[in-house]
Design an enzyme around this catalytic site. Structure first.
Site, short mmCIF file in Angstrom:
data_model
loop_
_atom_site.label_atom_id
_atom_site.label_comp_id
_atom_site.label_asym_id
_atom_site.label_seq_id
_atom_site.Cartn_x
_atom_site.Cartn_y
_atom_site.Cartn_z
CB THR A 37 -17.43 68.01 70.64
OG1 THR A 37 -18.35 66.92 71.48
CG2 THR A 37 -17.36 67.53 69.31
N GLY A 38 -14.90 69.25 69.68
CA GLY A 38 -14.35 70.20 68.75
C GLY A 38 -12.88 70.39 68.61
CB THR A 40 -11.40 74.74 70.98
OG1 THR A 40 -11.45 75.54 69.92
CG2 THR A 40 -10.44 75.75 72.19
CB ALA A 92 -18.57 78.84 71.48
N GLY A 104 -22.40 73.62 67.83
CA GLY A 104 -23.02 72.82 66.86
C GLY A 104 -22.50 72.55 65.57
CD GLU A 112 -21.17 70.66 71.49
OE1 GLU A 112 -19.95 70.23 70.97
OE2 GLU A 112 -21.90 71.53 70.96
#
Ligand code: 5RP
Length: 233
Positions: A37-38, A40, A92, A104, A112
């Site tokens: 997730t995120g 990137t 990360a 997180g 994750e």
């Protein structure tokens, strides 16, 4: 005589796109891939869509990633349907020279960790600003059951950490699991394995955002001079 103009530094967004594309080399054809997730990972998902006919689908670590995968026509499997994944690809917030991470920032740490835990290999994709000597400068996310929040905050205070409940639109953010997040500053995490083990035992803690047991096997670090590959054995 004029000297050549210096190469222009890539933006953080371009560095993320670079490692998102590089991660395709780690996707095993014909298999299901674990997806984090995120921002990137969003670049990775966009790249993954270009080879979607070569994979069976994905196990996703958040509602946001699931929606993006499905919008691009990539089938998403429930993690319970899959015993083991060859590879999990995720970003990360911090990563150190041993592959230990803080994660997180996007509030998806518990899922994750679940998907990372069912994967043989964790490939971390990050721009070079995420590489640190010691974890802890980034506020450490911890997913907690709301009735334990103040007790957990007091426990962090005993370790020298200042914890705050993460807010969204003025109210505590609610995770995909229906729980809350606290973010802890003031920590210097020199023993990530010991720290993760201890905090995960505190009543009410669902997951601490230190990924030591589920550390990265490989990190693809985006730098202005290209993708640097770090392997952690
Ligand atoms: C989400 C995460 C992300 O991997 C982490 O926050 C990095 O995100 P980004 O790629 O947007 O910098 O742990 O819970």
């Amino acid at each position: 005589m004029t000297s050549p103009a210096p190469a222009q530094a890539l933006t953080q967004d371009e560095l993320k796109a670079q490692v998102g594309r590089a991660a395709l080399d780690y996707v095993v054809k014909g298999e299901i891939v674990g997806v984090g997730t995120g921002s990137t990972v969003n670049k990775f998902i966009d790249a993954l869509a270009t080879i979607k006919s070569e994979i069976r689908g994905a196990v996703s670590s958040s509602v946001a990633s699931t929606e993006r995968l499905q919008a691009l026509g990539i089938p998403v499997f429930d993690s319970n349907e899959v015993e083991e994944l060859a590879v999990y690809i995720d970003g990360a917030d911090e990563i150190d020279g041993r592959g230990y991470m803080i994660k997180g920032g996007g509030a998806a740490l518990t899922r994750e960790k679940i998907v990372a835990g069912q994967s043989r290999r964790f490939v971390c994709i990050a721009d070079s600003s995420k590489l640190v000597n010691t974890l802890g400068a980034f506020p450490l996310p911890v997913e907690v059951i709301p009735m334990a929040t103040q007790r957990v905050i007091r426990q962090f205070a005993r370790l020298g950490g200042q914890a705050q409940v993460r807010l969204k639109d003025g109210a505590p953010l609610v995770t995909d699991n229906g729980q809350h997040i606290i973010d802890v500053t003031g920590l210097r995490i020199t023993d990530p394995l010991g720290f993760e083990t201890e905090v995960n035992q505190w009543p009410g803690v669902i997951t601490v955002g230190v990924f030591a047991r589920q550390r990265a096997s490989v990190c693809l670090l985006g730098t202005s001079s290209g993708v640097r590959t770090m392997r952690f054995g």
